[in-house]
Design an enzyme around this catalytic site. Structure first.
Site, short mmCIF file in Angstrom:
data_model
loop_
_atom_site.label_atom_id
_atom_site.label_comp_id
_atom_site.label_asym_id
_atom_site.label_seq_id
_atom_site.Cartn_x
_atom_site.Cartn_y
_atom_site.Cartn_z
NE ARG A 316 -3.03 -0.12 3.26
CZ ARG A 316 -4.08 -0.51 3.05
NH1 ARG A 316 -4.95 0.07 2.76
NH2 ARG A 316 -4.39 -1.75 3.51
CB CYS A 384 -28.44 -2.47 -8.45
SG CYS A 384 -30.49 -2.74 -7.99
#
Length: 460
Positions: A316, A384
């Site tokens: 990271r 959705c």
């Protein structure tokens, strides 16, 4: 540098930029890539490329990776270890953060090794030209096929558990370089899903079994144990756990000598955090490296053992701040006295971290960088799913459909965890440098989505 004064954060859309950045800035402490600036058109520019022009050319959502920021992070790790450690060292990129051909090639060109956690990541790194001796294969449940690929590739295998150890002993016909992953039992303050050093973890051998493990390996000449590995977690801002880890590991190193194991490598993992919001305050790459190097040196002196080859595995903190994601703003919904939603053309399929880890991000409007922050909105994704919300209650300029929203610090675990939820094609990624943009991952098409689908003949 990013302002840490909350009152200043509301001044303008360019709040995350300063007039000039120090040449020694640590990328993990920045929200935007090191080359980010506001150009004469009032738009965000990264790597010499206008972000709005990039979206016009390549579409959105779009991952924009700044090569200079990535290379700077690589060099800071590499040079810090050389500066603070008298012995040999090797920085290893934890490629699960983002594994693709271009990124593997870049970090390899900077002298870094590459850590992989699947056969697919191993195959990608090999295809990118990473030398086998600079490949380290992790994983808590490697398949027989993956172990065979690792043996054939002649990379180093980080052995995680008894099944793997016994399987590998049966597969190896010639000496195979391995390292043993052990759980150090060190806690750190981070999300429970990314805390891997405490004893209750799926990763690594239990340290109470260390004598049994060393004994087994010593009796299998085709298991060439060159080193030990431990990792305490991810997105860590504390230095103390990283100071404590070497003491535990050097004790293991000394014990390995009792079993005549040729252990010369010590991998202390990674875990250094990055800045996702102005409130985040991670140590710099140099500060983290100094603590680790000095702690290993002191532990070796205390145990009277030679300095091992010291390895670390940042992921990271190498790639996270080097990338931003650009979206096009679409619809707006105002819920009176409650919330205003603005929707973008991506969401949880290209950044699953908010819905998975409740991760918090910031954003700027790339074509309104000098505009004042006039409203508070919630940035929703297009999927959705009610939980598909990228950023809650963020201050932005007043936006219009078609504006370009840019979310910083999206290089780590965004593309690598991206999905085709709702059958949405995954975005393209471009590498920017000196005003030039190159596609490193093409945008998926609808044809790509059905490429592996099959219809039984009776349904045709």
């Amino acid at each position: 540098m990013v302002s840490t004064h909350p009152a200043e954060v509301r001044n303008s859309g360019s709040q995350y930029l300063s007039d000039s950045r120090s040449a020694t800035a640590s990328p993990n402490q920045e929200l935007l890539p090191l080359t980010a600036k506001v150009n004469s058109s009032g738009c965000l520019e990264i790597g010499g490329c206008d972000v709005t022009s990039l979206v016009a050319q390549f579409g959105s959502p779009l991952y924009i990776l700044d090569e200079e920021t990535l290379r700077t992070a690589c060099r800071q790790y590499r040079d810090s270890f050389k500066s603070y450690y008298a012995g040999e060292s090797q920085v290893v990129y934890a490629s699960k953060a983002w594994n693709c051909l271009a990124i593997c090639a870049i970090v390899h060109s900077e002298g870094l090794a590459v850590e992989v956690v699947s056969g697919g990541e191993l195959y990608t790194a090999l295809q990118a030209g990473v030398a086998p001796e600079k490949l380290y294969f992790h994983g808590n449940n490697k398949s027989v096929q993956e172990l065979q690929l690792a043996i054939e590739s002649q990379c180093t295998i980080i052995v995680d558990n008894w099944l793997e150890l016994e399987t590998l002993a049966g597969l190896a016909k010639l000496p195979v370089p391995i390292m043993l992953r052990l759980t150090p039992g060190i806690e750190c303050h981070t999300h429970e899903y990314i805390r891997t050093g405490h004893l209750d973890s799926k990763f690594g051998f239990d340290p109470h079994q260390i004598d049994r493990v060393f004994s087994f390996v010593s009796k299998n000449p085709n298991l060439k144990c060159i080193g030990l590995h431990a990792h305490i977690g991810s997105q860590i801002f504390e230095l103390q756990p990283h100071h404590d880890l070497p003491g535990v590991m050097v004790e293991w190193l000394k014990k390995a000598a009792d079993y005549a194991l040729p252990v010369t490598h010590l991998n202390i993992g990674g875990g250094l955090g990055i800045r996702y919001t102005e409130a985040d305050d991670p140590p710099s790459i140099a500060e983290w490296s100094k603590v680790v190097c000095e702690a290993v040196t002191a532990a070796c002196q205390a145990q009277q053992v030679p300095l091992p080859k010291l390895m670390c595995e940042p992921g990271r903190s190498l790639i996270g701040s080097a990338c931003v994601t650009a979206y096009t703003i679409g619809s707006r919904k105002e819920v009176p006295e409650i919330r205003t939603y603005i929707s973008v053309d991506g969401g949880m399929s290209d950044n699953p971290r908010p819905i998975t880890y409740q991760s918090v991000y910031r954003a700027v409007v790339a074509n309104r960088m000098s505009a004042p922050l006039t409203e508070t909105v919630t940035v929703a994704g297009k999927h959705c799913e009610s939980g598909d919300v990228l950023i809650k209650d963020i201050s932005l300029p007043t936006t219009q459909p078609g504006d370009i929203l840019v979310v910083p610090s999206t290089g780590a675990y965004n593309y690598s965890m991206a999905s085709n939820y709702n059958r949405v094609p995954r975005p393209a990624a471009v590498l920017v440098k000196d005003g030039e943009a190159n596609v490193i991952i093409r945008r998926e098409t609808y044809q790509d989505l059905i490429r592996c689908d099959r219809l039984p003949e009776r349904l045709i």
